[in-house]
Design an enzyme around this catalytic site. Structure first.
Site, PDB file in Angstrom:
ATOM      1  N   LYS A 118      55.075 -38.846   8.659  1.00 50.38           N
ATOM      2  CA  LYS A 118      55.791 -39.195   7.080  1.00 50.38           C
ATOM      3  C   LYS A 118      54.283 -39.116   6.191  1.00 50.38           C
ATOM      4  O   LYS A 118      54.780 -38.811   5.086  1.00 50.38           O
ATOM      5  CB  LYS A 118      56.123 -40.760   7.102  1.00 50.38           C
ATOM      6  CG  LYS A 118      57.435 -40.924   7.798  1.00 50.38           C
ATOM      7  CD  LYS A 118      57.729 -42.258   7.829  1.00 50.38           C
ATOM      8  CE  LYS A 118      59.203 -42.318   8.271  1.00 50.38           C
ATOM      9  NZ  LYS A 118      59.813 -43.850   7.917  1.00 50.38           N
ATOM     10  N   ASP A 168      63.603 -44.522   2.481  1.00 51.85           N
ATOM     11  CA  ASP A 168      63.487 -45.874   3.050  1.00 51.85           C
ATOM     12  C   ASP A 168      63.603 -47.062   1.939  1.00 51.85           C
ATOM     13  O   ASP A 168      63.959 -48.067   2.403  1.00 51.85           O
ATOM     14  CB  ASP A 168      62.262 -45.895   3.872  1.00 51.85           C
ATOM     15  CG  ASP A 168      62.094 -45.122   5.250  1.00 51.85           C
ATOM     16  OD1 ASP A 168      63.243 -44.827   5.654  1.00 51.85           O
ATOM     17  OD2 ASP A 168      61.044 -44.895   5.627  1.00 51.85           O
TER      18      ASP A 168
END
Length: 301
Positions: free
Chosen positions: A80, A118
């Protein structure tokens, strides 16, 4: 799940496709729900979990730029952060959280843009409780990438006091200082031996650690009896676990038995997937349909 080199030579790579990059990825349920969403929307494309080795990241980026059939990717642990250096454009939440989880390829130019869904995924299930959340302190267990996304989401939603509970609170403060105002008192840091001092006034408590995840050696970020006592003595509380396998984690069970409100990690998983799907396709994601299938797979009820 396929290794990257094998996927490049597969039939899926020669037709429109989406991928999940990570290592490991064999356990992920993302291919299940995104394949359902693509079929529901009538989009002829595949979604495949691809296991990527660290030394293959630059090759994967070149492949994403140059493959006209590549439509988009989800990115999970441990990439990420590392993919951030290679995309052409990032959303504000990517820069603030220091992580991305969704990449889209522009079909005309081959440019790669990235967002972190997210943040939206975390907030979406909390909408009905937002009035209470913004009026009370929030306690977040963990100081890694997931906690950073939670912190950004809560600050953006207007929560004025957040306590991040970390094994090394001084290190966590230094780590977060560059992206968040941690010196004004709005974001505070505490050790695990101190967290109950902040629990009485808090409404929302979030597990942003891997504790409770299937196969992880730690069952709960704090003592289960201690957590249950806090919920019973200072309730009502809303416990939110980002872990979604198992569905009922020890963190949630400890609160549930004393009447706490609970939010399962499946909800964040679904809503971040929905945001990714909209970013790629512009189509709505069938959350109810996918929730039912996930609950069946996780043996809920």
């Amino acid at each position: 799940m396929q290794p990257f080199e094998a996927f490049k030579e597969s039939p899926q790579a020669r037709e429109d496709h989406f991928v999940l990059f990570g290592n490991p990825v064999g356990h992920s349920l993302s291919p299940l729900i995104h394949s359902m969403a693509l079929a529901h929307a009538g989009i002829e494309a595949t979604y495949t979990a691809v296991e990527l080795r660290p030394e293959e990241v630059t090759a994967a980026v070149a492949w994403m730029h140059g493959n006209e059939h590549f439509q988009g990717a989800n990115v999970t642990i441990p990439y990420k952060q590392s993919f951030m250096a290679f995309v052409d454009e990032c959303g504000e939440e990517v820069l603030k959280t220091g992580a991305l989880n969704t990449i889209r390829r522009d079909s005309g130019t081959g440019r790669l843009s990235a967002v972190n869904t997210d943040v939206e995924g975390f907030l979406a299930p909390l909408d009905r409780h937002m009035g209470e959340i913004v009026e009370s302190p929030a306690v977040v267990f963990g100081s890694g990438g997931a906690a950073r996304a939670v912190l950004f989401a809560l600050v953006d939603a207007g929560v004025e006091e957040i306590v991040l509970v970390s094994r090394r609170p001084d290190d966590a403060r230094d780590q977060f200082r560059g992206d968040f105002d941690v010196d004004s008192g709005g974001v505070r840091f505490a050790g695990y031996e101190q967290w109950t001092a902040f629990a009485e006034e808090a409404f929302l408590m979030v597990n942003a650690t891997p504790a409770g995840m299937k196969g992880f050696p730690v069952a709960c970020p704090v003592g289960e009896r201690e957590l249950a006592w806090v919920c019973e003595a200072f309730g009502p509380k809303l416990l939110y676990d980002l872990v979604y396998t198992p569905y009922d984690t020890p963190f949630l069970i400890a609160g549930h038995v004393v009447g706490a409100i609970t939010c399962h990690g499946v909800e964040m998983f679904l809503h971040q997937a929905a945001a990714s799907f909209r970013y790629w396709t512009g189509c709505e994601f069938p959350i109810g349909l996918c929730r039912g299938e996930l609950e069946r797979r996780l043996h809920v009820g």
